[in-house]
Design a protein around this motif. Structure first.
Motif, short mmCIF file in Angstrom:
data_model
loop_
_atom_site.label_atom_id
_atom_site.label_comp_id
_atom_site.label_asym_id
_atom_site.label_seq_id
_atom_site.Cartn_x
_atom_site.Cartn_y
_atom_site.Cartn_z
N GLU A 5 0.87 -1.17 0.00
CA GLU A 5 0.00 0.00 0.00
C GLU A 5 0.91 1.22 0.00
N PRO A 47 -6.73 -6.20 1.95
CA PRO A 47 -7.77 -5.41 1.27
C PRO A 47 -7.94 -5.71 -0.22
N VAL A 48 -7.16 -6.64 -0.76
CA VAL A 48 -7.31 -6.93 -2.19
C VAL A 48 -7.69 -8.39 -2.42
N ASP A 58 -9.13 -6.46 -7.47
CA ASP A 58 -9.93 -5.31 -7.04
C ASP A 58 -9.93 -5.32 -5.51
N LEU A 59 -10.51 -4.28 -4.94
CA LEU A 59 -10.65 -4.27 -3.49
C LEU A 59 -11.44 -5.52 -3.08
N PHE A 63 -14.80 -3.78 0.99
CA PHE A 63 -13.81 -2.72 1.23
C PHE A 63 -14.10 -1.46 0.43
N LYS A 64 -14.90 -1.58 -0.64
CA LYS A 64 -15.26 -0.37 -1.40
C LYS A 64 -16.12 0.52 -0.54
N ASN A 67 -13.33 0.89 3.63
CA ASN A 67 -11.96 0.40 3.47
C ASN A 67 -11.23 0.40 4.81
N ARG A 69 -8.66 -1.19 5.33
CA ARG A 69 -7.23 -1.39 5.02
C ARG A 69 -6.68 -2.67 5.63
#
Ligand code: HEC
Ligand code: HEC
Ligand code: HEC
Ligand code: HEC
Ligand code: HEC
Ligand code: HEC
Length: 434
Positions: A5, A47-48, A58-59, A63-64, A67, A69
């Motif tokens: 990140e 988070p991915v 994508d997230l 998390f969209k 988030n 993290r």
């Protein structure tokens, strides 16, 4: 595998850099792979996510909208569905000392010790003639217990544990409601949408399920064999066990154009409302003409027409206290709306259980309404042991009313039960802050 990140400053320099190692990957890989970070035994979801059907990163789901993290705890609730039973460090929510990989035999067949001992002693049962009672064969369970076994994991909703039970307690052959109850919110358009792990809920809505006492998951699935390598004929033959070929009223040429694949028309693939970028099978077997096709093709959040209430999917006749608990859990985990609290209050007023059972739920409701005086006015029966959450909530009421010493007493009770619960510890620490 690592997740990086980073953030760039105005001049293009990296002003934030955080690298985390991935310790586990979950998911069969047919829909998604999600990633788990292990920090000293504490598990967090990365988070991915890798969405295999669209071959894209994508997230991770959820998390969209929020988030968190690297801070999303993976508690025993998630882990005991997505994996075999781990060993959890006592007193923690998301810290584990032993993490098996994969879902093992005992999750569907029950403990195997007795079975192994009998076989080692040479006691072999001819299962073609009679049941081997040293182990559970799901096929021999009555339908409702078969459903309970699969829906221990294939019915995600708001799960509310019974008092004193944990996510480790369910064993094949038990009724799921002996351990927990699962609730889902219902809207006027709920039949058009579904979340990913809802096969049990969807199947129950089918006329096939309602009108035949034997239909269950294993009418169509052999869980030892992946759907990836299961031919369509296995499912279609299951349909034909109950329906004559000519029961279908669709034009023969249209059926032929789909190789008469019953499930292609009656159990179409669709998006889900909780996991993006996936296509899953609708387990509500139904009439194609009665489907809202636009709703079934999207992965976006449902329209959410009028809210009808929550439904208990594990118990035919839930008690008012069950429903009150369900509404509170729904509020905490899913829809933080005052409507949930009003409904909880309504059911609570109708419950007739002993104070030991009622009071924790009452405290929970008052806590969410920030009715601190109400909580402080409660007289707990002598000798009643407060569970950690109730103690924590009473502590919060004391703190808000300026009774710092009493607050510490209640935070201590919570920490005694959950010495590694970071939020409880933080509350206790803050109490010492000057
Ligand atoms: C301990 C939890 C658990 C139990 C019990 C369980 N499942 Fe699953 N099952 C899962 C999870 C998790 C996945 C998804 C794997 C993934 O994609 O992450 C899965 C995947 C599947 C799949 C699709 C994957 C494939 O490759 O075929 C089928 C079909 C399935 N389960 C059927 C069943 C049936 C039938 C039962 C009851 C006899 C059952 N499961 C019991 C957790 C469970
Ligand atoms: C009641 C059991 C249950 C709980 C609790 C649960 N899941 Fe799942 N989840 C499943 C099952 C079963 C599937 C797979 C359904 C399928 O293949 O159709 C799934 C699907 C998923 C998927 C996407 C599909 C994939 O490939 O597996 C992700 C990501 C996921 N879950 C993450 C989580 C996280 C994170 C938590 C905890 C916050 C969680 N789940 C809690 C049962 C559960
Ligand atoms: C997701 C649930 C699930 C898991 C995990 C699972 N099984 Fe099964 N198993 C079943 C079901 C359901 C049946 C009945 C299938 C049928 O009759 O079509 C079955 C049947 C069997 C049978 C046949 C019993 C008989 O008398 O015919 C054996 C043996 C067996 N399983 C062994 C295992 C072993 C060993 C493992 C672990 C490697 C395992 N199973 C993991 C669900 C599961
Ligand atoms: C265990 C038996 C059983 C199995 C297996 C089964 N069904 Fe059914 N199904 C029924 C019964 C019973 C009804 C109620 C109406 C009737 O008597 O025909 C029904 C109703 C239906 C309906 C009418 C639905 C409605 O909403 O009015 C359709 C369409 C259907 N089934 C298709 C299928 C398909 C396709 C499959 C295979 C994927 C299948 N069924 C598997 C027993 C079964
Ligand atoms: C009438 C037949 C039938 C019944 C009953 C049935 N399934 Fe399925 N299931 C299917 C078909 C067809 C697919 C899609 C297979 C494929 O993609 O090749 C599927 C796929 C799945 C998948 C993979 C993910 C997805 O949605 O595509 C899971 C998980 C699953 N079923 C679980 C269950 C569980 C749990 C039950 C019982 C609650 C159940 N199924 C009952 C026919 C059935
Ligand atoms: C090309 C798509 C298609 C295929 C393939 C197909 N069906 Fe149908 N089926 C339909 C449609 C369309 C209807 C009409 C009902 C409606 O939606 O109005 C229907 C109706 C039915 C009904 C309900 C009849 C009634 O009582 O109203 C049953 C039962 C049924 N199909 C079973 C099957 C079975 C079993 C198979 C596989 C052998 C199959 N269908 C294959 C599209 C299909």
């Amino acid at each position: 595998m690592y997740v990086l990140e980073y953030r760039l400053g105005d001049d293009g320099d990296t002003i934030h850099h955080r690298l985390e190692k991935i310790s586990y990957i979950v998911g069969s890989g047919q829909h998604t792979n999600s990633h788990i970070i292990n920090e000293n035994g504490y598990l967090y979801q990365a988070p991915v996510t890798w969405y295999t059907q669209e071959k894209r990163w994508d997230l991770a789901p959820g998390f969209k909208e929020n988030n968190s993290r690297f801070g999303r705890w993976l508690t025993d609730e998630c882990i005991t569905c997505h994996n075999h039973l781990p060993e959890q460090v006592p007193g923690s929510m998301n810290r584990f000392s032993k993490m098996p990989t994969g879902i093992e035999c005992e999750r569907c067949h029950g403990p195997g010790k007795l079975h192994v001992e009998e076989k080692l002693r040479g006691l072999v049962v001819d299962t073609a003639k009679q049941a081997d009672y040293s182990i559970v064969n799901p096929r021999r369970l009555p339908r409702d217990l078969q459903m309970d076994l699969c829906q221990r994991c294939h019915l995600q909703g708001v799960a509310v544990l019974n008092e004193g039970k944990t996510f480790f307690d369910f064993k094949p052959g038990m009724r799921l409601s002996e351990v927990l109850n699962v609730y889902l919110p219902r809207y006027t358009d709920s039949h058009e949408h579904f979340i990913m792990a809802s096969q049990a809920d969807r199947l129950r809505m089918s006329e096939c399920f309602k009108n035949s006492p034997e239909l269950s998951c294993i009418t169509c699935h052999q869980p030892h064999r992946s759907v990836e390598i299961t031919p369509a004929s296995q499912y279609n033959n299951a349909c034909l066990k109950c329906h004559a070929t000519n029961a279908c009223t669709e034009k023969p040429e249209l059926r032929a154009s789909k190789s008469d694949n019953c499930v292609a028309c009656h159990m179409p693939k669709s998006g889900s409302t909780d996991i993006p970028h996936v296509r899953i099978t609708d387990h509500r077997i139904g009439l194609p003409s009665q489907r809202d096709k636009s709703a079934m093709t999207t992965t976006i959040a449902p329209q959410k027409k009028a809210f009808l209430g929550i439904q208990n999917l594990t118990k035919p006749n839930p008690s008012p206290l069950d429903m009150a608990r369900g509404y509170l859990a729904m509020h905490d985990k899913y829809i933080a709306s005052p409507v949930m609290l009003d409904s909880a209050a309504f059911y609570l007023s109708k419950s007739k259980e002993k104070p030991e059972q009622l009071l924790p739920v009452k405290v929970h409701l008052m806590f969410l309404k920030q009715d601190w005086e109400g909580i402080l006015a409660i007289k707990f029966p002598d000798g009643m042991k407060l569970d950690a959450w109730t103690a924590y909530r009473v502590g919060e009421a004391c703190m808000n009313k300026g009774y710092a010493e009493s607050a510490l007493h209640y935070y201590d009770l919570a920490v005694q039960d959950y010495p590694l619960h970071l939020d409880f510890l933080r509350k206790k620490a803050l109490r010492y802050w000057p």
